[in-house]
Design a protein around this motif. Structure first.
Motif, PDB file in Angstrom:
ATOM      1  N   PHE A   1      16.776  11.760  18.893  1.00  0.00           N
ATOM      2  CA  PHE A   1      16.744  10.700  17.879  1.00  0.00           C
ATOM      3  C   PHE A   1      15.706  11.025  16.811  1.00  0.00           C
ATOM      4  O   PHE A   1      15.950  10.891  15.603  1.00  0.00           O
ATOM      5  CB  PHE A   1      16.419   9.372  18.564  1.00  0.00           C
ATOM      6  N   SER A   2      14.542  11.489  17.252  1.00  0.00           N
ATOM      7  CA  SER A   2      13.473  11.840  16.325  1.00  0.00           C
ATOM      8  C   SER A   2      13.884  12.986  15.404  1.00  0.00           C
ATOM      9  O   SER A   2      13.649  12.936  14.193  1.00  0.00           O
ATOM     10  CB  SER A   2      12.220  12.232  17.118  1.00  0.00           C
ATOM     11  N   GLY A   3      14.517  14.011  15.977  1.00  0.00           N
ATOM     12  CA  GLY A   3      14.926  15.153  15.170  1.00  0.00           C
ATOM     13  C   GLY A   3      15.893  14.776  14.067  1.00  0.00           C
ATOM     14  O   GLY A   3      15.803  15.299  12.945  1.00  0.00           O
ATOM     15  N   ALA A   4      16.828  13.862  14.374  1.00  0.00           N
ATOM     16  CA  ALA A   4      17.804  13.441  13.375  1.00  0.00           C
ATOM     17  C   ALA A   4      17.120  12.721  12.209  1.00  0.00           C
ATOM     18  O   ALA A   4      17.428  12.972  11.033  1.00  0.00           O
ATOM     19  CB  ALA A   4      18.845  12.533  14.024  1.00  0.00           C
ATOM     20  N   PHE A   5      16.164  11.859  12.506  1.00  0.00           N
ATOM     21  CA  PHE A   5      15.483  11.109  11.451  1.00  0.00           C
ATOM     22  C   PHE A   5      14.539  11.996  10.646  1.00  0.00           C
ATOM     23  O   PHE A   5      14.470  11.903   9.420  1.00  0.00           O
ATOM     24  CB  PHE A   5      14.718   9.924  12.056  1.00  0.00           C
ATOM     25  N   ILE A   6      13.805  12.862  11.329  1.00  0.00           N
ATOM     26  CA  ILE A   6      12.859  13.725  10.619  1.00  0.00           C
ATOM     27  C   ILE A   6      13.614  14.711   9.738  1.00  0.00           C
ATOM     28  O   ILE A   6      13.205  14.991   8.599  1.00  0.00           O
ATOM     29  CB  ILE A   6      11.953  14.462  11.626  1.00  0.00           C
ATOM     30  N   GLY A   7      14.718  15.256  10.233  1.00  0.00           N
ATOM     31  CA  GLY A   7      15.519  16.165   9.419  1.00  0.00           C
ATOM     32  C   GLY A   7      16.042  15.494   8.164  1.00  0.00           C
ATOM     33  O   GLY A   7      16.048  16.098   7.078  1.00  0.00           O
TER      34      GLY A   7
ATOM     35  N   VAL B   1       9.741   6.599  11.304  1.00  0.00           N
ATOM     36  CA  VAL B   1      10.596   6.170  12.428  1.00  0.00           C
ATOM     37  C   VAL B   1      10.827   7.342  13.383  1.00  0.00           C
ATOM     38  O   VAL B   1      10.739   7.197  14.609  1.00  0.00           O
ATOM     39  CB  VAL B   1      11.947   5.625  11.906  1.00  0.00           C
ATOM     40  N   GLY B   2      11.121   8.513  12.793  1.00  0.00           N
ATOM     41  CA  GLY B   2      11.319   9.691  13.627  1.00  0.00           C
ATOM     42  C   GLY B   2      10.066  10.083  14.389  1.00  0.00           C
ATOM     43  O   GLY B   2      10.132  10.460  15.562  1.00  0.00           O
ATOM     44  N   GLU B   3       8.907   9.979  13.729  1.00  0.00           N
ATOM     45  CA  GLU B   3       7.657  10.340  14.387  1.00  0.00           C
ATOM     46  C   GLU B   3       7.291   9.346  15.484  1.00  0.00           C
ATOM     47  O   GLU B   3       6.695   9.719  16.499  1.00  0.00           O
ATOM     48  CB  GLU B   3       6.526  10.434  13.355  1.00  0.00           C
ATOM     49  N   ILE B   4       7.632   8.076  15.271  1.00  0.00           N
ATOM     50  CA  ILE B   4       7.385   7.088  16.328  1.00  0.00           C
ATOM     51  C   ILE B   4       8.214   7.424  17.568  1.00  0.00           C
ATOM     52  O   ILE B   4       7.718   7.366  18.708  1.00  0.00           O
ATOM     53  CB  ILE B   4       7.706   5.661  15.820  1.00  0.00           C
ATOM     54  N   ALA B   5       9.484   7.759  17.348  1.00  0.00           N
ATOM     55  CA  ALA B   5      10.329   8.171  18.472  1.00  0.00           C
ATOM     56  C   ALA B   5       9.755   9.423  19.140  1.00  0.00           C
ATOM     57  O   ALA B   5       9.750   9.547  20.369  1.00  0.00           O
ATOM     58  CB  ALA B   5      11.752   8.433  17.985  1.00  0.00           C
ATOM     59  N   ASN B   6       9.269  10.333  18.323  1.00  0.00           N
ATOM     60  CA  ASN B   6       8.645  11.546  18.855  1.00  0.00           C
ATOM     61  C   ASN B   6       7.381  11.209  19.636  1.00  0.00           C
ATOM     62  O   ASN B   6       7.102  11.801  20.690  1.00  0.00           O
ATOM     63  CB  ASN B   6       8.325  12.487  17.701  1.00  0.00           C
ATOM     64  N   PHE B   7       6.627  10.251  19.111  1.00  0.00           N
ATOM     65  CA  PHE B   7       5.398   9.781  19.755  1.00  0.00           C
ATOM     66  C   PHE B   7       5.689   9.254  21.154  1.00  0.00           C
ATOM     67  O   PHE B   7       5.017   9.609  22.132  1.00  0.00           O
ATOM     68  CB  PHE B   7       4.774   8.690  18.878  1.00  0.00           C
ATOM     69  N   VAL B   8       6.706   8.423  21.260  1.00  0.00           N
ATOM     70  CA  VAL B   8       7.061   7.851  22.562  1.00  0.00           C
ATOM     71  C   VAL B   8       7.613   8.938  23.491  1.00  0.00           C
ATOM     72  O   VAL B   8       7.376   8.915  24.700  1.00  0.00           O
ATOM     73  CB  VAL B   8       8.087   6.715  22.384  1.00  0.00           C
ATOM     74  N   ALA B   9       8.344   9.900  22.918  1.00  0.00           N
ATOM     75  CA  ALA B   9       8.894  10.984  23.734  1.00  0.00           C
ATOM     76  C   ALA B   9       7.787  11.766  24.423  1.00  0.00           C
ATOM     77  O   ALA B   9       7.937  12.192  25.579  1.00  0.00           O
ATOM     78  CB  ALA B   9       9.744  11.907  22.867  1.00  0.00           C
ATOM     79  N   TYR B  10       6.657  11.960  23.744  1.00  0.00           N
ATOM     80  CA  TYR B  10       5.546  12.699  24.341  1.00  0.00           C
ATOM     81  C   TYR B  10       4.919  11.946  25.510  1.00  0.00           C
ATOM     82  O   TYR B  10       4.248  12.556  26.348  1.00  0.00           O
ATOM     83  CB  TYR B  10       4.471  13.002  23.290  1.00  0.00           C
ATOM     84  N   ILE B  11       5.115  10.640  25.562  1.00  0.00           N
ATOM     85  CA  ILE B  11       4.595   9.863  26.682  1.00  0.00           C
ATOM     86  C   ILE B  11       5.382  10.163  27.953  1.00  0.00           C
ATOM     87  O   ILE B  11       4.826  10.244  29.054  1.00  0.00           O
ATOM     88  CB  ILE B  11       4.654   8.348  26.368  1.00  0.00           C
TER      89      ILE B  11
END
Length: 345
Positions: free
Chosen positions: A14-20, A62-72
């Motif tokens: 999800f993060s990759g799609a938004f950041i891209g 939004v993408g970074e927030i998803a990425n942030f949670v993914a690292y958890i």
């Protein structure tokens, strides 16, 4: 444990799609800002008044927030390589929105990124259980990671203070190198903050420790620095070139930092580590193929003293009379012939 890795995988996609997507939207905003003022590539900040740039920024957040949670929920060696999806998304959108053509070899590069990412996901290590920010702090102050941090900061300062003013406009690795090196420290800090928030929501308040606030200040400083130089890279060079190089360098430094700090590969079999390395090499190969098929932007004219009026060129004809021509005129068709004929008479 594997369910947490699955959650991290979904969030990373999800993060990759938004950041891209944000790369393309921000690029459009930077282009519009450059038409009305000083470009970001030479230190302008007119893009802050562009609504389109802010839309891209929100998309990235939004993408970074998803990425942030993914690292958890998942280790950095799983989450970070999945950023290859952002390369694919940005390349495809650049093809349609920016006119940066995606050739067949570029499509092969995208496919290699997907295959390599799948290989990494299938052999990703299990996340180490951490029950306190104090445990993360002990990992952060171990000699090996302190040496990495000191080296990263020293290289970043060298690039910022010496290389960027001299070679930033012509060498794509300067700006992206700064983003990538600082970005690896950002990921380590963000992961610590994410774990602190998760533990706090579970009832164990981690914000009573000063270490949590140190991680927070480091993360904010690194994010601001990375965004500034990423904007400069995007405004100076072709988006389809910036994205894969940034991904390759950022992922490499982040995996290295995570391996040193969190010891992600501890306890893994040699075959699993080899499979992950092969997957990462496959992803890097895909980004290289994608990069090699792109045509970089033409370098900006840095001659501030260039005349505003059309240039006038003077030619001496064979009969001794002078003849002038503006730049937009075609070249004198018979100039060489006239000179040759007069020479041999």
């Amino acid at each position: 444990m594997y369910s947490s890795n699955l959650i991290g995988f979904i969030l990373a996609v999800f993060s990759g799609a938004f950041i891209g997507s944000s790369f393309i939207i921000k690029k459009k905003g930077l282009q519009r800002a450059g038409l009305n003022g000083t470009p970001a590539s030479v230190g302008g900040y007119g893009y802050l008044l562009q609504p389109l740039w802010w839309i891209g920024m929100i998309t990235m957040i939004v993408g970074e927030i998803a990425n942030f949670v993914a690292y958890i929920y998942a280790p950095a060696v799983l989450v970070t390589p999945l950023g290859a999806l952002s390369i694919i998304v940005s390349a495809v959108l650049a093809h349609f929105m920016l006119g940066e053509k995606l050739q067949k070899m570029g499509m092969l590069g995208c496919l290699l990124c997907i295959v390599g990412s799948t290989e990494i996901v299938l052999h990703a290590p299990q996340e180490r259980a951490l029950n306190s920010v104090l445990e993360i702090w002990l990992l952060a102050v171990q000699p090996a990671f302190l040496l990495y941090t000191a080296s990263a900061i020293a290289v970043a300062f060298f690039l910022i203070l010496y290389c960027a003013p001299r070679y930033g406009q012509t060498n794509i690795f300067i700006y992206i190198g700064i983003c990538s090196i600082i970005g690896s420290l950002t990921v380590m800090s963000v992961k610590a903050i994410g774990i602190a928030i998760k533990l706090t929501l579970d009832g164990a308040n981690q914000f009573v420790y000063f270490q949590t606030w140190i991680f927070t200040m480091v993360a904010i400083s690194c994010i601001v620095t990375s965004l500034n130089y990423l904007n400069m890279a995007l405004d100076t060079f072709n988006t389809a070139v910036v994205s894969p190089i940034y991904y390759a360098l950022f992922t490499s430094f982040t995996i290295l930092a995570s391996a040193i700090m969190f010891k992600d590969y501890s306890g893994q079999s040699i075959s699993s580590i080899a499979s992950e390395l092969c997957g990462f090499i496959t992803v890097l190969s895909g980004t290289t193929v994608l990069h090699s098929t792109r045509v970089p932007d033409s370098p900006a004219n840095t001659d501030v003293y260039s005349p505003l009026s059309p240039k006038v060129s003077w030619y001496i004809q064979g009969n001794g009379e002078s003849w002038k021509q503006k730049d937009e005129d075609g070249p004198p068709l018979n100039l060489i012939t006239v000179i040759q004929q007069d020479h041999f008479k």
